[in-house]
Scaffold this motif. Structure first.
Motif, PDB file in Angstrom:
ATOM      1  N   MET A   1       0.819  -1.207   0.000  1.00  0.00           N
ATOM      2  CA  MET A   1       0.000   0.000   0.000  1.00  0.00           C
ATOM      3  C   MET A   1       0.858   1.265   0.000  1.00  0.00           C
ATOM      4  O   MET A   1       0.399   2.336   0.397  1.00  0.00           O
ATOM      5  CB  MET A   1      -0.921   0.003   1.230  1.00  0.00           C
ATOM      6  N   TRP A   2       2.097   1.167  -0.472  1.00  0.00           N
ATOM      7  CA  TRP A   2       3.011   2.308  -0.457  1.00  0.00           C
ATOM      8  C   TRP A   2       2.454   3.495  -1.248  1.00  0.00           C
ATOM      9  O   TRP A   2       2.696   4.659  -0.903  1.00  0.00           O
ATOM     10  CB  TRP A   2       4.357   1.907  -1.061  1.00  0.00           C
ATOM     11  N   TRP A   3       1.686   3.201  -2.317  1.00  0.00           N
ATOM     12  CA  TRP A   3       1.145   4.276  -3.136  1.00  0.00           C
ATOM     13  C   TRP A   3       0.144   5.125  -2.353  1.00  0.00           C
ATOM     14  O   TRP A   3       0.063   6.346  -2.543  1.00  0.00           O
ATOM     15  CB  TRP A   3       0.466   3.696  -4.383  1.00  0.00           C
ATOM     16  N   SER A   4      -0.608   4.468  -1.451  1.00  0.00           N
ATOM     17  CA  SER A   4      -1.560   5.202  -0.616  1.00  0.00           C
ATOM     18  C   SER A   4      -0.812   6.132   0.343  1.00  0.00           C
ATOM     19  O   SER A   4      -1.197   7.289   0.539  1.00  0.00           O
ATOM     20  CB  SER A   4      -2.434   4.221   0.161  1.00  0.00           C
ATOM     21  N   SER A   5       0.283   5.624   0.935  1.00  0.00           N
ATOM     22  CA  SER A   5       1.106   6.451   1.817  1.00  0.00           C
ATOM     23  C   SER A   5       1.713   7.620   1.054  1.00  0.00           C
ATOM     24  O   SER A   5       1.755   8.756   1.544  1.00  0.00           O
ATOM     25  CB  SER A   5       2.212   5.603   2.443  1.00  0.00           C
ATOM     26  N   ALA A   6       2.184   7.342  -0.164  1.00  0.00           N
ATOM     27  CA  ALA A   6       2.804   8.397  -0.969  1.00  0.00           C
ATOM     28  C   ALA A   6       1.805   9.516  -1.282  1.00  0.00           C
ATOM     29  O   ALA A   6       2.146  10.707  -1.223  1.00  0.00           O
ATOM     30  CB  ALA A   6       3.363   7.803  -2.260  1.00  0.00           C
ATOM     31  N   LEU A   7       0.560   9.152  -1.594  1.00  0.00           N
ATOM     32  CA  LEU A   7      -0.452  10.153  -1.912  1.00  0.00           C
ATOM     33  C   LEU A   7      -0.772  11.030  -0.700  1.00  0.00           C
ATOM     34  O   LEU A   7      -0.915  12.248  -0.820  1.00  0.00           O
ATOM     35  CB  LEU A   7      -1.728   9.468  -2.416  1.00  0.00           C
ATOM     36  N   LEU A   8      -0.887  10.394   0.476  1.00  0.00           N
ATOM     37  CA  LEU A   8      -1.188  11.158   1.688  1.00  0.00           C
ATOM     38  C   LEU A   8      -0.038  12.088   2.062  1.00  0.00           C
ATOM     39  O   LEU A   8      -0.255  13.238   2.476  1.00  0.00           O
ATOM     40  CB  LEU A   8      -1.504  10.211   2.839  1.00  0.00           C
ATOM     41  N   ILE A   9       1.180  11.620   1.919  1.00  0.00           N
ATOM     42  CA  ILE A   9       2.344  12.464   2.232  1.00  0.00           C
ATOM     43  C   ILE A   9       2.440  13.626   1.235  1.00  0.00           C
ATOM     44  O   ILE A   9       2.758  14.766   1.599  1.00  0.00           O
ATOM     45  CB  ILE A   9       3.631  11.619   2.234  1.00  0.00           C
ATOM     46  N   LEU A  10       2.140  13.346  -0.038  1.00  0.00           N
ATOM     47  CA  LEU A  10       2.125  14.416  -1.035  1.00  0.00           C
ATOM     48  C   LEU A  10       1.045  15.445  -0.709  1.00  0.00           C
ATOM     49  O   LEU A  10       1.271  16.656  -0.814  1.00  0.00           O
ATOM     50  CB  LEU A  10       1.885  13.822  -2.423  1.00  0.00           C
ATOM     51  N   LEU A  11      -0.123  14.966  -0.284  1.00  0.00           N
ATOM     52  CA  LEU A  11      -1.203  15.873   0.109  1.00  0.00           C
ATOM     53  C   LEU A  11      -0.773  16.743   1.284  1.00  0.00           C
ATOM     54  O   LEU A  11      -1.031  17.955   1.303  1.00  0.00           O
ATOM     55  CB  LEU A  11      -2.446  15.067   0.474  1.00  0.00           C
ATOM     56  N   ALA A  12      -0.088  16.143   2.262  1.00  0.00           N
ATOM     57  CA  ALA A  12       0.396  16.904   3.422  1.00  0.00           C
ATOM     58  C   ALA A  12       1.369  17.999   2.984  1.00  0.00           C
ATOM     59  O   ALA A  12       1.315  19.132   3.477  1.00  0.00           O
ATOM     60  CB  ALA A  12       1.069  15.957   4.408  1.00  0.00           C
TER      61      ALA A  12
END
Length: 353
Positions: free
Chosen positions: A237-248
């Motif tokens: 699920m690394w892509w989900s983490s990447a999207l949330l970090i990008l949003l932050a």
């Protein structure tokens, strides 16, 4: 003997003194604000709480006929894929509904006290019953689908529940908006700051950094921390983490800005140099210093707009530059020492003309 036609006579009811007129005017304004506060509490707090209480009572009445656990989440296929206690759903509605209604009511009452424009106050009040209806229909409707079922996995698709919730919320918003009284017209255009006198060829630059309050700056931190959860639970699920970090990161970029006034006009840039807003000097009609309440007037922080047609970068409560433009509505940028910035901008405009 007193002269009955003397306007300075405070005892003459036919010719009230300026002091009496001012007192009567202040009393009328105070009565109007008290009346408006009562309407705000009734529509923004009492009405949503009645909706929430009725929904909670209905769900409690359904408890003997509901499976345990109940379906609490539906996947993309429309099938239930998350389950929990029905009491959790009831408690969620009660907690979120009460807190949100209280927050919106407090914000609206505070806005009235600060003299915010009528449309902004009405919009804040309307959010409260709209959210209460939306949340109540979604949660109560999803439980209603499961009444008399032996197994929560048999619950049908919730698409129609969400559609009904959106429709009910929209109707509530329109009716509430029409029912709320208006306090009158919007405030007049603020008086421009006296222009700084600049000699031909003289170079002048003003710049300041502005940031959102600490509690708002904590939002991107919380989103970034939340972004680490998916990858820890499942590396795929690394892509989900990447999207949330990008949003932050994107949220953080618009919560701190550098405001500059120079011969090119007004420019607001993020910490990385990304241009968030620009008003060319040729487009400036005048600039003034105003007081801004981000929540009451703009509904929050960041790149915002309000019901009066103003838009801009709103990151803090207090002083702000308001620029009247020839090509559109006013631009507002919250920043300390806004009066100096507005005076310099007016001076640059005067010299350019």
């Amino acid at each position: 003997m007193s002269n009955p036609g003397n306007p300075s006579n405070p005892g003459n009811p036919g010719n009230p003194s300026p002091r009496n007129l001012a007192s009567a005017s202040a009393a009328a304004v105070d009565r109007e604000k008290r009346s408006e506060r009562r309407v705000i509490v009734l529509v923004g707090l009492v009405l949503p709480l009645v909706v929430i209480a009725a929904s909670v009572a209905l769900m409690i009445a359904w408890l003997p006929r509901l499976p345990d656990p109940v379906a609490t989440h539906w996947g993309p296929s429309g099938e239930p894929d998350g389950f929990g206690s029905p009491w959790a759903a009831i408690g969620l509605l009660a907690a979120i509904g009460v807190v949100f209604s209280g927050l919106m009511t407090y914000t609206a009452v505070r806005a009235v006290a600060r003299g915010a424009e009528p449309a902004s106050v009405r919009l804040t009040v309307v959010f409260s019953p709209v959210f209460a209806v939306l949340l109540s229909v979604i949660i109560a409707g999803s439980l209603g689908l499961q009444v008399d079922l032996d197994d929560a996995t048999e619950a049908g698709d919730v698409f129609w529940v969400f559609l009904a919730a959106a429709a009910a919320a929209a109707v509530t918003g329109v009716l509430t908006w029409l029912a709320l009284p208006s306090r009158g017209s919007n405030p007049p255009t603020p008086t421009p700051e006296p222009a700084v006198t600049l000699e031909p060829g003289e170079r002048a630059v003003w710049t300041r950094t502005v940031s959102a309050p600490r509690q708002v700056l904590a939002v991107p931190v919380a989103v970034g921390a939340l972004g680490l959860v998916p990858v820890f639970l499942d590396p795929e699920m690394w892509w989900s983490s990447a999207l949330l970090i990008l949003l932050a990161a994107l949220i953080a970029l618009v919560l701190v800005a550098r405001v500059t006034v120079d011969s090119s006009g007004l420019v607001v840039r993020s910490l990385l140099g990304f241009r968030m807003l620009r008003v060319r000097l040729a487009d400036v009609v005048s600039a003034a210093s105003v007081e801004v309440d981000p929540v009451a007037e703009f509904g929050g922080w960041g790149m915002r707009f309000d019901s009066r047609g103003r838009r801009g970068v709103v990151l803090a409560s207090g002083p702000a530059i308001q620029v009247e433009r020839s090509s559109g509505g006013p631009i507002v940028v919250t920043v300390d020492d806004a009066a100096t910035a507005a005076a310099l901008l007016n001076g640059l405009v005067a010299r350019a003309r």
